[in-house]
Design a protein around this motif. Structure first.
Motif, short mmCIF file in Angstrom:
data_model
loop_
_atom_site.label_atom_id
_atom_site.label_comp_id
_atom_site.label_asym_id
_atom_site.label_seq_id
_atom_site.Cartn_x
_atom_site.Cartn_y
_atom_site.Cartn_z
N LEU A 184 0.79 -1.09 0.02
CA LEU A 184 0.02 -0.09 0.00
C LEU A 184 0.80 1.28 -0.06
CD1 LEU A 184 -3.06 -0.74 2.18
CD2 LEU A 184 -3.05 -0.35 -0.09
N THR A 185 2.09 1.16 0.67
CA THR A 185 3.20 2.23 0.64
C THR A 185 3.48 2.73 -0.71
OG1 THR A 185 3.77 1.60 2.82
CG2 THR A 185 5.13 3.20 1.54
N LEU A 186 3.72 1.40 -1.57
CA LEU A 186 3.88 1.78 -3.07
C LEU A 186 3.09 2.34 -3.80
CD1 LEU A 186 6.16 -1.53 -3.64
CD2 LEU A 186 7.20 0.71 -3.00
N SER A 187 1.60 1.76 -3.43
CA SER A 187 0.41 2.21 -4.24
C SER A 187 0.36 3.59 -4.03
CB SER A 187 -0.58 1.62 -4.03
OG SER A 187 -1.76 1.95 -4.41
N ARG A 188 0.38 4.05 -2.63
CA ARG A 188 0.28 5.58 -2.28
C ARG A 188 1.40 6.37 -2.93
NH1 ARG A 188 0.83 6.97 3.81
NH2 ARG A 188 2.85 6.33 3.47
N GLN A 214 -8.92 11.55 -3.50
CA GLN A 214 -9.87 10.77 -2.58
C GLN A 214 -9.34 9.50 -2.19
OE1 GLN A 214 -13.73 10.40 -4.27
NE2 GLN A 214 -14.39 8.96 -2.62
N ASN A 215 -8.48 8.90 -2.91
CA ASN A 215 -7.91 7.45 -2.83
C ASN A 215 -6.75 7.69 -1.84
OD1 ASN A 215 -9.91 6.57 -4.64
ND2 ASN A 215 -8.33 5.77 -6.30
N ILE A 216 -6.09 8.76 -1.96
CA ILE A 216 -4.83 8.98 -1.04
C ILE A 216 -5.47 8.89 0.30
CG2 ILE A 216 -3.27 10.61 -0.30
CD1 ILE A 216 -2.82 11.34 -2.99
N HIS A 217 -6.45 9.70 0.60
CA HIS A 217 -7.22 9.63 1.76
C HIS A 217 -7.51 8.13 2.26
CE1 HIS A 217 -6.90 14.07 2.21
NE2 HIS A 217 -7.76 14.04 1.17
N GLU A 218 -8.27 7.55 1.48
CA GLU A 218 -8.80 6.30 1.76
C GLU A 218 -7.44 5.15 2.08
OE1 GLU A 218 -11.01 5.08 -1.45
OE2 GLU A 218 -12.61 6.32 -0.99
N ILE A 219 -6.25 5.34 1.21
CA ILE A 219 -5.26 4.57 1.74
C ILE A 219 -4.72 4.64 2.87
CG2 ILE A 219 -2.86 4.06 0.81
CD1 ILE A 219 -3.85 3.98 -2.05
N ASN A 220 -4.62 6.12 3.24
CA ASN A 220 -3.94 6.69 4.58
C ASN A 220 -4.62 5.91 5.59
OD1 ASN A 220 -1.86 8.29 3.58
ND2 ASN A 220 -2.99 9.99 3.34
N ALA A 221 -6.08 5.99 5.56
CA ALA A 221 -6.87 5.41 6.38
C ALA A 221 -6.82 3.98 6.91
CB ALA A 221 -8.52 5.73 6.19
N ILE A 222 -6.52 3.10 5.76
CA ILE A 222 -6.43 2.11 5.78
C ILE A 222 -4.90 1.70 6.69
CG2 ILE A 222 -5.83 -0.32 4.41
CD1 ILE A 222 -7.72 0.82 2.55
N ASN A 279 -3.39 3.68 8.52
CA ASN A 279 -3.65 3.98 9.97
C ASN A 279 -4.06 2.89 10.81
OD1 ASN A 279 -2.18 6.61 9.55
ND2 ASN A 279 -4.04 7.64 9.20
N LYS A 280 -5.20 2.32 10.17
CA LYS A 280 -5.79 1.36 10.99
C LYS A 280 -4.87 0.05 11.06
CE LYS A 280 -10.19 -1.33 10.98
NZ LYS A 280 -11.57 -1.61 10.11
N ILE A 281 -4.14 -0.16 10.04
CA ILE A 281 -2.95 -1.23 10.10
C ILE A 281 -1.96 -1.13 11.56
CG2 ILE A 281 -1.25 -2.40 9.09
CD1 ILE A 281 -2.87 -2.29 6.33
N ASP A 282 -1.75 0.21 11.31
CA ASP A 282 -0.65 0.79 12.42
C ASP A 282 -1.33 0.49 13.67
OD1 ASP A 282 1.54 1.60 11.00
OD2 ASP A 282 0.96 3.52 10.53
N GLN A 283 -2.55 0.77 14.04
CA GLN A 283 -3.35 0.73 15.28
C GLN A 283 -3.21 -0.61 15.85
OE1 GLN A 283 -6.85 2.85 14.75
NE2 GLN A 283 -6.05 4.85 14.64
N ASN A 284 -3.52 -1.67 14.78
CA ASN A 284 -3.62 -2.96 15.08
C ASN A 284 -2.49 -3.88 15.30
OD1 ASN A 284 -6.34 -2.83 15.19
ND2 ASN A 284 -6.70 -3.17 12.71
#
Length: 540
Positions: free
Chosen positions: A493-497, A525-533, A535-540
């Protein structure tokens, strides 16, 4: 205007000549002691507030040179509106205000002059008053099915109207290059400007212009100015051509260091696509940069009347990309055939070659030789097949690549044309990328990477094409990451972003009414969505 604090550097204020530590954020050449003096000086300084200056020589004519280092993405020039704009040649009847195509159902004649408009627009350009004044009777257009010859005169009429209503801007317009030599009139009349002469005679007859009002020579010069300096503006339903004042002096280069975009109101914005150092020439590309060298040079000679001698055209390998190369005909050799040079002398009037054409020779074994003529026959046949290939078909694209990878280099301009189409087609099928097999998804990602690398090498200023490819790469990487599970998802996802962020940077300048501008919005819009995903992975 932006103010920049440079406390380590002392200069004098442009207003009071006292010691100053603030400088103009645009040109970075004038200093001020205060924001107040900066505002006072702006009306005078605006005329010179650019990061470039005009230069001139016998070969290039007038052109721009950077007066300081210009960073990637920096706005070099913004012109709010053109000197004149007009429909493209050979257009079907269209509204002369919004340039939308007309038909018998949506067309209505202007009440004053008769030129047809769409049912939304009630006013149009300066051709209205010009027609009333000089023609005396209304224009009548009834056939909307085919290109109408009278539309070829609109650009001329708008320029002539400018002569009457704004002499200063008309003087600027006439000062632009037209390649019309007043001392060599007969040569031009007999050769490359035959069509210009026909249009000029039509204008004089249609609008009943006498020689003491406007000469045939001046109309031909106007047509030449449109031909050489016109920019095709895509922000209207039907693209139109516009001639700008300052932007007309940007020098051509097939590997330009600047990109251009257009505003919804028809203005032009030019940005640095690469870092431009002080003293370097500032350039735009006047032709399709993804054509082969021969095609680019022929088009420039035929439409802009000059032989391109840029570094890209001078290098037959196109900076090592082999963009024009054929494969060596000796089976045991993996080299490629290229001529020693694509720079050949041609006649600017007839466009005929008047020197011996160099052979294509293998760059590796140096033994395989093919005549220029035979190479052109091979490329012509490939071009014919490409033109007749089934559109919007991934199968047809792959079939073309498989067949001709044995004849031309993988980076050949014909291959690039097909690969650009293929990467955008993969995933358009029912179900989208989620229904694509792993090997096809990998094919899409790999093609995007190689194409982006190639484009960065030969056409770094083609922001729209690069932006689209990077957007496609992001989509492929995101889908690939989804299939790999949680362990690899974050990394992919980092590469995609990263790809998506670069795509947005390249496209966010484009007007929102253009496809590229709409993709930029989706990218954000997709950048915001990828960042949200993530961030969620980081939290988990």
């Amino acid at each position: 205007m932006e103010e920049v604090n440079v406390s380590s550097q002392e200069e004098v204020c442009g207003v009071c000549y006292e010691t100053a530590q603030l400088k103009c954020g645009a040109c970075k050449a004038v200093f001020y002691c205060s924001r107040k003096h900066q505002k006072i000086h702006w009306k005078q300084h605006i005329k010179d507030c650019t990061p470039f200056k005009m230069s001139e020589n016998s070969i290039l004519g007038r052109h721009y040179i950077a007066t300081r280092k210009i960073d990637i993405g920096e706005i070099i020039l913004e012109e709010i509106k053109p000197l004149v704009s007009a429909p493209l040649n050979d257009t079907c009847p269209l509204c002369l205000n919004c340039f939308s195509i007309l038909n018998i159902f949506n067309a209505q004649p202007c009440e004053k002059c008769g030129w047809p408009l769409c049912k939304i627009c009630t006013t149009h350009g300066s051709e209205c008053e010009f027609t009333i004044k000089h023609r005396g009777i209304k224009v009548h257009i009834n056939n909307f099915e085919v290109p109408h010859p009278t539309y070829k005169c609109i650009g001329v009429v708008r320029a002539l109207a400018l002569r009457e209503i704004d002499p200063d801007n008309y003087k600027k317009f006439l000062s632009l290059q037209s390649h019309w030599d007043d001392n060599d009139e007969e040569k031009h009349l007999d050769n490359r400007e035959t069509e210009f002469v026909e249009i000029a005679r039509f204008v004089k007859g249609f609008f009943k212009l006498k020689d003491n009002e406007i000469t045939l020579k001046e109309i031909i010069k106007i047509l030449g100015i449109y031909q050489i300096n016109g920019h095709e503006v895509p922000t209207t339903e039907n693209p139109h051509v516009a001639v700008y004042d300052i932007a007309s002096y940007f020098e051509h280069n097939c590997r330009a260091n600047c990109s251009k975009s257009f505003t919804e109101n028809g203005g032009i914005i030019i940005r640095a696509a690469t870092t431009i150092l002080k003293g370097q020439h500032i350039t735009l590309c006047y032709t399709d940069p993804l054509w082969g060298t021969t095609n680019r040079r022929h088009h420039l000679l035929k439409t802009k009347f000059f032989d391109c001698m840029c570094n890209r055209c001078r290098d037959p390998t196109e900076f090592g990309t082999m963009f024009n190369a054929l494969k060596c005909t000796r089976g045991e050799c993996d080299g490629f055939l290229l001529p020693s040079s694509f720079i050949i002398k041609t006649s600017i009037c007839s466009f005929s070659v008047n020197e011996k054409l160099p052979d294509y020779t293998c760059t590796k074994c140096h033994e395989a030789v093919m005549s220029w003529k035979n190479a052109e026959i091979i490329l012509e046949n490939i071009g014919i097949e490409l033109a007749t290939m089934t559109k919007n078909s991934t199968e047809a694209c792959r079939k073309f690549i498989k067949r001709y990878c044995k004849i031309i280099h993988e980076n050949h301009f014909y291959m690039v044309d097909v690969k650009l189409a293929l990467v955008q087609l993969i995933g358009q099928q029912s179900g989208g990328l989620s229904m694509v097999d792993d090997d096809i998804l990998d094919e899409k990602i790999t093609l995007c990477k190689t194409l982006n690398h190639l484009l960065c090498t030969i056409v770094p200023a083609e922001n729209r094409i690069r932006g689209l490819i990077l957007f496609e790469m992001h989509a492929g990487l995101a889908e690939y990451g989804r299939r790999q599970g949680k362990n690899k998802l974050y990394e992919i996802l980092t590469l995609s972003r990263d790809a998506l962020t670069e795509a947005h940077q390249l496209l966010h300048h484009e007007s929102e009414i253009l496809p590229e501008g709409k993709i930029a919005q989706i990218a954000q819009q997709n950048i915001h969505e990828i960042n949200a995903i993530m961030n969620k992975i980081d939290q988990n």
